[in-house]
Design an enzyme around this catalytic site. Structure first.
Site, PDB file in Angstrom:
ATOM      1  N   ASP A  83      -7.018  -1.880  -7.587  1.00  0.00           N
ATOM      2  CA  ASP A  83      -8.218  -2.484  -6.293  1.00  0.00           C
ATOM      3  C   ASP A  83      -8.284  -3.953  -6.571  1.00  0.00           C
ATOM      4  O   ASP A  83      -8.090  -4.003  -7.512  1.00  0.00           O
ATOM      5  CB  ASP A  83      -8.602  -1.200  -5.547  1.00  0.00           C
TER       6      ASP A  83
ATOM      7  N   TYR B  17     -15.874 -10.474   0.103  1.00  0.00           N
ATOM      8  CA  TYR B  17     -16.264  -8.820  -0.345  1.00  0.00           C
ATOM      9  C   TYR B  17     -17.555  -8.944  -1.036  1.00  0.00           C
ATOM     10  O   TYR B  17     -18.467  -8.682  -1.117  1.00  0.00           O
ATOM     11  CB  TYR B  17     -15.371  -7.931  -1.062  1.00  0.00           C
TER      12      TYR B  17
ATOM     13  N   ARG C 206      -6.061  13.211  -5.231  1.00  0.00           N
ATOM     14  CA  ARG C 206      -7.475  11.992  -5.362  1.00  0.00           C
ATOM     15  C   ARG C 206      -8.230  13.042  -5.108  1.00  0.00           C
ATOM     16  O   ARG C 206      -8.896  13.029  -5.426  1.00  0.00           O
ATOM     17  CB  ARG C 206      -7.143  11.062  -3.706  1.00  0.00           C
TER      18      ARG C 206
ATOM     19  N   ARG D  27      -2.581   6.967   0.560  1.00  0.00           N
ATOM     20  CA  ARG D  27      -2.746   8.027   1.400  1.00  0.00           C
ATOM     21  C   ARG D  27      -2.075   8.880   2.425  1.00  0.00           C
ATOM     22  O   ARG D  27      -2.340   9.583   3.114  1.00  0.00           O
ATOM     23  CB  ARG D  27      -4.863   8.142   1.957  1.00  0.00           C
TER      24      ARG D  27
ATOM     25  N   ARG E 122       1.242  -1.266  -0.076  1.00  0.00           N
ATOM     26  CA  ARG E 122      -0.172  -0.117  -0.072  1.00  0.00           C
ATOM     27  C   ARG E 122       0.814   1.348  -0.025  1.00  0.00           C
ATOM     28  O   ARG E 122       0.286   2.236   1.028  1.00  0.00           O
ATOM     29  CB  ARG E 122      -1.050   0.130   1.177  1.00  0.00           C
TER      30      ARG E 122
HETATM   31  O1  CP3 Z   1       0.374   1.055  -3.264  1.00  0.00           O
HETATM   32  C1  CP3 Z   1      -0.752  -0.168  -3.547  1.00  0.00           C
HETATM   33  O2  CP3 Z   1      -0.675  -1.540  -2.441  1.00  0.00           O
HETATM   34  C2  CP3 Z   1      -1.642  -0.230  -4.651  1.00  0.00           C
HETATM   35  C3  CP3 Z   1      -2.735  -0.438  -4.439  1.00  0.00           C
HETATM   36  C4  CP3 Z   1      -3.631  -1.127  -3.619  1.00  0.00           C
HETATM   37  C5  CP3 Z   1      -4.620  -0.635  -3.136  1.00  0.00           C
HETATM   38  N1  CP3 Z   1      -5.693  -1.668  -1.867  1.00  0.00           N
HETATM   39  C6  CP3 Z   1      -5.238   0.990  -3.332  1.00  0.00           C
HETATM   40  C7  CP3 Z   1      -6.383   1.286  -2.016  1.00  0.00           C
HETATM   41  C8  CP3 Z   1      -3.327  -2.165  -3.592  1.00  0.00           C
HETATM   42  C9  CP3 Z   1      -2.498  -3.550  -3.935  1.00  0.00           C
HETATM   43  C10 CP3 Z   1      -4.879  -2.753  -2.256  1.00  0.00           C
HETATM   44  C11 CP3 Z   1      -4.674  -4.504  -1.994  1.00  0.00           C
HETATM   45  C12 CP3 Z   1      -6.341  -4.495  -1.388  1.00  0.00           C
HETATM   46  N2  CP3 Z   1      -7.696  -3.730  -1.700  1.00  0.00           N
HETATM   47  C13 CP3 Z   1      -6.731  -5.532  -0.341  1.00  0.00           C
HETATM   48  C14 CP3 Z   1      -5.724  -6.423   0.294  1.00  0.00           C
HETATM   49  C15 CP3 Z   1      -4.545  -5.541   1.117  1.00  0.00           C
HETATM   50  C16 CP3 Z   1      -5.577  -5.710   2.474  1.00  0.00           C
HETATM   51  O3  CP3 Z   1      -4.395  -4.021   2.239  1.00  0.00           O
HETATM   52  O4  CP3 Z   1      -5.296  -6.314   3.145  1.00  0.00           O
HETATM   53  C17 CP3 Z   1      -7.760  -4.740  -0.363  1.00  0.00           C
HETATM   54  C18 CP3 Z   1      -8.851  -6.037   1.383  1.00  0.00           C
HETATM   55  C19 CP3 Z   1      -8.995  -3.878  -0.872  1.00  0.00           C
HETATM   56  C20 CP3 Z   1      -9.681  -3.408  -0.603  1.00  0.00           C
HETATM   57  C21 CP3 Z   1     -10.130  -1.946  -0.133  1.00  0.00           C
HETATM   58  N3  CP3 Z   1      -9.340  -1.404  -0.831  1.00  0.00           N
HETATM   59  C22 CP3 Z   1     -10.820  -1.641   0.729  1.00  0.00           C
HETATM   60  C23 CP3 Z   1     -11.132  -2.384   2.570  1.00  0.00           C
HETATM   61  C24 CP3 Z   1     -10.469  -0.543   1.233  1.00  0.00           C
HETATM   62  C25 CP3 Z   1     -11.217   0.728   1.513  1.00  0.00           C
HETATM   63  C26 CP3 Z   1     -10.349   0.746   3.015  1.00  0.00           C
HETATM   64  C27 CP3 Z   1      -8.337   1.477   2.838  1.00  0.00           C
HETATM   65  O5  CP3 Z   1      -7.697   0.677   2.778  1.00  0.00           O
HETATM   66  O6  CP3 Z   1      -8.711   2.305   2.214  1.00  0.00           O
HETATM   67  C28 CP3 Z   1     -10.051  -0.036  -0.354  1.00  0.00           C
HETATM   68  C29 CP3 Z   1      -9.482   1.576  -0.956  1.00  0.00           C
HETATM   69  C30 CP3 Z   1      -8.609   1.911  -1.470  1.00  0.00           C
HETATM   70  N4  CP3 Z   1      -7.219   0.764  -1.782  1.00  0.00           N
HETATM   71  C31 CP3 Z   1      -7.733   2.716  -1.181  1.00  0.00           C
HETATM   72  C32 CP3 Z   1      -6.458   3.052  -2.225  1.00  0.00           C
HETATM   73  C33 CP3 Z   1      -5.306   3.563  -1.889  1.00  0.00           C
HETATM   74  C34 CP3 Z   1      -7.318   4.329  -0.238  1.00  0.00           C
HETATM   75  C35 CP3 Z   1      -8.780   4.748  -1.160  1.00  0.00           C
HETATM   76  C36 CP3 Z   1      -8.511   6.532  -0.989  1.00  0.00           C
HETATM   77  O7  CP3 Z   1      -8.087   6.832  -1.077  1.00  0.00           O
HETATM   78  O8  CP3 Z   1      -9.135   6.744   0.206  1.00  0.00           O
END
Ligand code: CP3
Length: 351
Positions: free
Chosen positions: A85, A159, A48, A39, A35
């Site tokens: 994502d 999900y 964003r 943010r 990640r």
């Molecule tokens: O930097 C990176 O790793 C690249 C991008 C990436 C994102 N999500 C961007 C993202 C990756 C590899 C993921 C994986 C992901 N997404 C997982 C598996 C890894 C983990 O963290 O467990 C899961 C379960 C998700 C599903 C998901 N996406 C959720 C539950 C959420 C909301 C909660 C949160 O973490 O913000 C997201 C949103 C998300 N995915 C954001 C980002 C940068 C935040 C979005 C924002 O800008 O508000």
């Protein structure tokens, strides 16, 4: 005999992270953070805010490529992870996907009470992601390894079934027991589109891929075999058959003592381990030649100071004898101080 053909990409330099994923030991150990595009970075928050929703950002290939490159420009990590994502796969399978501010993702209709075959697949929804890959591959420094990714079928299914994230994945675990046939069809559909999706990422220019299984820790051992190991083994076998040179990292978060079986049976090229795993136990319990990735506690990175240094050092020492990629045990948290990331990198890289 055919003359050796020129690799189609122009990124020929030594890439330490890719070398480790292929089984070499490197000192200093290469490092990236799960990640890392997100943010905790002011430049991410600015983009964003300008682009509106998270999904709009993912679908804007120029912007998504820029977000992928932001942490590389700032920190020079050894790996860049594609900005997308794991939930783009349910979207491509025909569910509606929305990210609600402060509430996380929503998928509809939830498959707990809606049949999978009622959905109309929309694979073209993934096209902007492949364009992002092409743009990043063009602009990435040659020594930086480019990582693609997808969620693993179990985690993505949690999900799809519940329509949102949940604390203990109970609805999905119930469905897996109550109706293994219907649930198996969901897992198979996710696995098939994941192979296709990762294959297209590879063709567009990623060097390696990671399978995120964030919720694999909620399953009993027999269910873990069935819903985590079996589909991941299938994905690995199919990708390896088509793309034998592209390493696959498996990250079954929460798998604990099931990690050795996961590594052996899925045949991933490298294994991501979370922060609950004792690095010394892992160094002993996992096959010696297997590259391991991890596993600093994201909260230790927030804390900083002596505790961070101690934890970093312990991980480095435990894995000094094998191929190791330094990483967190889970994603970096939004309130992580940038200065702590800089400090961590200096510690990992000082030999
Ligand atoms: O930097 C990176 O790793 C690249 C991008 C990436 C994102 N999500 C961007 C993202 C990756 C590899 C993921 C994986 C992901 N997404 C997982 C598996 C890894 C983990 O963290 O467990 C899961 C379960 C998700 C599903 C998901 N996406 C959720 C539950 C959420 C909301 C909660 C949160 O973490 O913000 C997201 C949103 C998300 N995915 C954001 C980002 C940068 C935040 C979005 C924002 O800008 O508000």
């Amino acid at each position: 005999m055919d003359a050796p053909s020129e690799p189609s990409d122009t990124r020929q330099a030594d890439r330490p992270l890719l070398a480790v994923l292929r089984g070499e030991r490197r000192d200093p150990t290469p490092v990236w953070l799960m990640r890392q595009a997100g943010r905790y970075l002011p430049e991410y928050r600015a983009l964003r805010a300008e682009k509106g929703g998270f999904l709009d950002l993912v679908h804007d290939s120029e912007a998504a490529a820029d977000v992928t490159l932001q942490p590389i420009r700032r920190f020079g990590f050894d790996g860049a992870i594609l900005f997308s994502d794991i939930l783009v796969i349910p979207h491509a399978l025909g569910q509606d996907l929305r990210f609600m501010a402060g509430e996380g993702p929503r998928l509809s209709p939830p498959l707990v009470d809606y049949a999978l075959d009622g959905l109309e697949a929309a694979p073209e929804r993934l096209d902007p992601v492949y364009e992002t890959v092409r743009l990043v591959a063009r602009d990435l420094p040659p020594e930086t390894t480019f990582l693609g990714f997808a969620g693993s079928p179990w985690t993505v299914a949690t999900y799809m079934v519940a329509g949102q994230g949940s604390r203990d994945q109970a609805e999905t675990r119930r469905m897996a027991y109550r109706d293994p046939k219907a649930f198996g069809a969901i897992i198979d559909a996710i696995a098939a589109s994941t192979v296709d999706y990762l294959g297209k990422q590879i063709e567009a220019g990623v060097d390696a891929v990671q399978l995120f299984d964030s919720w694999s820790g909620s399953l009993s051992p027999a269910q873990f075999e069935h819903w985590v190991i079996a589909p991941n083994a299938k994905i690995v076998a199919e990708l390896r058959d088509r793309y034998p040179d592209t390493p696959i990292i498996g990250f079954p978060k929460g798998a604990g003592e099931k990690l050795p079986a996961y590594a052996r049976e899925t045949m991933v090229d490298a294994l991501g381990i979370d922060e609950t795993i004792d690095p010394e136990w892992a160094a002993d319990a996992l096959p010696e030649a297997l590259p391991v990735q991890g596993n600093l506690d994201p909260l230790a990175l927030i804390a900083g100071g002596e505790r961070l240094d101690h934890a970093t050092d312990r991980i480095k020492r435990a894995f000094a004898g094998r191929p190791h990629v330094f990483n967190l045990g889970h994603g970096i948290l939004p309130d992580t101080p940038i200065a702590h990331v800089e400090h961590l990198l200096a510690c990992v890289r000082q030999g």
